[in-house]
Design a protein around this motif. Sequence first.
Motif, short mmCIF file in Angstrom:
data_model
loop_
_atom_site.label_atom_id
_atom_site.label_comp_id
_atom_site.label_asym_id
_atom_site.label_seq_id
_atom_site.Cartn_x
_atom_site.Cartn_y
_atom_site.Cartn_z
N UNK A 1 -87.77 55.42 -25.56
CA UNK A 1 -86.57 55.85 -24.85
C UNK A 1 -85.37 55.81 -25.80
N UNK A 2 -84.48 56.77 -25.63
CA UNK A 2 -83.26 56.83 -26.43
C UNK A 2 -82.11 57.23 -25.53
N UNK A 3 -81.04 56.48 -25.58
CA UNK A 3 -79.81 56.83 -24.86
C UNK A 3 -78.76 57.16 -25.91
N UNK A 4 -78.01 58.21 -25.68
CA UNK A 4 -76.95 58.65 -26.59
C UNK A 4 -75.65 58.73 -25.83
N UNK A 5 -74.58 58.30 -26.48
CA UNK A 5 -73.29 58.27 -25.81
C UNK A 5 -72.18 58.52 -26.82
N UNK A 6 -71.21 59.32 -26.41
CA UNK A 6 -70.02 59.54 -27.23
C UNK A 6 -69.00 58.49 -26.85
N UNK A 7 -68.51 57.74 -27.85
CA UNK A 7 -67.52 56.69 -27.59
C UNK A 7 -66.31 56.88 -28.49
N UNK A 8 -65.21 56.22 -28.12
CA UNK A 8 -63.96 56.36 -28.87
C UNK A 8 -63.43 55.00 -29.31
N UNK A 9 -62.83 54.98 -30.51
CA UNK A 9 -62.03 53.86 -30.99
C UNK A 9 -60.77 54.47 -31.59
N UNK A 10 -59.62 54.14 -31.03
CA UNK A 10 -58.34 54.63 -31.56
C UNK A 10 -58.39 56.13 -31.88
N UNK A 26 -86.69 62.47 -30.58
CA UNK A 26 -85.90 63.22 -31.57
C UNK A 26 -85.38 64.53 -31.01
N UNK A 27 -86.11 65.17 -30.11
CA UNK A 27 -85.62 66.42 -29.51
C UNK A 27 -84.38 66.16 -28.64
N UNK A 28 -84.33 65.00 -28.01
CA UNK A 28 -83.15 64.61 -27.23
C UNK A 28 -81.96 64.45 -28.18
N UNK A 30 -81.62 65.83 -31.17
CA UNK A 30 -81.28 67.16 -31.72
C UNK A 30 -80.41 67.95 -30.74
N UNK A 31 -80.77 67.94 -29.48
CA UNK A 31 -80.00 68.66 -28.46
C UNK A 31 -78.62 68.05 -28.28
N UNK A 32 -78.55 66.73 -28.26
CA UNK A 32 -77.28 66.03 -28.05
C UNK A 32 -76.30 66.27 -29.20
N UNK A 33 -76.79 66.26 -30.45
CA UNK A 33 -75.89 66.34 -31.61
C UNK A 33 -75.48 67.78 -31.93
N UNK A 34 -76.23 68.76 -31.41
CA UNK A 34 -75.98 70.17 -31.75
C UNK A 34 -74.53 70.61 -31.56
N UNK A 35 -73.88 70.35 -30.42
CA UNK A 35 -72.49 70.79 -30.26
C UNK A 35 -71.54 70.15 -31.28
N UNK A 36 -71.82 68.91 -31.66
CA UNK A 36 -70.97 68.22 -32.65
C UNK A 36 -71.15 68.83 -34.03
N UNK A 37 -72.35 69.29 -34.34
CA UNK A 37 -72.60 69.93 -35.63
C UNK A 37 -71.84 71.25 -35.75
N UNK A 38 -71.54 71.85 -34.61
CA UNK A 38 -70.80 73.12 -34.61
C UNK A 38 -69.29 72.90 -34.65
#
Length: 147
Positions: A1-10, A26-28, A30-38
């Motif tokens: 299992x893998x959980x991914x989350x966008x978090x903020x510091x300052x 890994x496919x999870x 890949x899908x999660x990071x795709x928008x950030x790579x763009x």
Amino acid sequence: MLALEKQFIRSNFYLKLDGRLDTNTSSIFDTFIQPFLKSEQFIILDFETCNYLSSTGIRSLLIAEKKLQKIGGHLYLCNLVFEVKQVLEMAGLDRVFQMLDSIDEAIQTVNKITQTNNKNEDLKLDDYVFKLKDNEHKNEDLSIWIN
């Protein structure tokens, strides 16, 4: 299992991985990071609670790093647990990835780079525009002659 989350510091964001980055997840990733790579040049990944990294997970990280390098960016891996760091080092990938001890260190590194990149300026003299940018020769004077 893998959980991914966008978090903020300052006002700086990072992506937190929780669990295993392996064949099943890994496919999870890949899908999660795709928008950030763009949309981003630099991406910080927090591995503090990622306790396993397989060759498939490494492949996903390498693909992301390659995409970022094409635009002058990097993937920053931080808070790596001992086992994950050891796998990357044994594979020689500590020369490929930017591996840092903490999120704060990663944010400082990214901020320093982006501040340096933003220092490029235009110098306007009469009808001329000169593109100025920082380089490694910090102590050199600039002389301009216009005939």
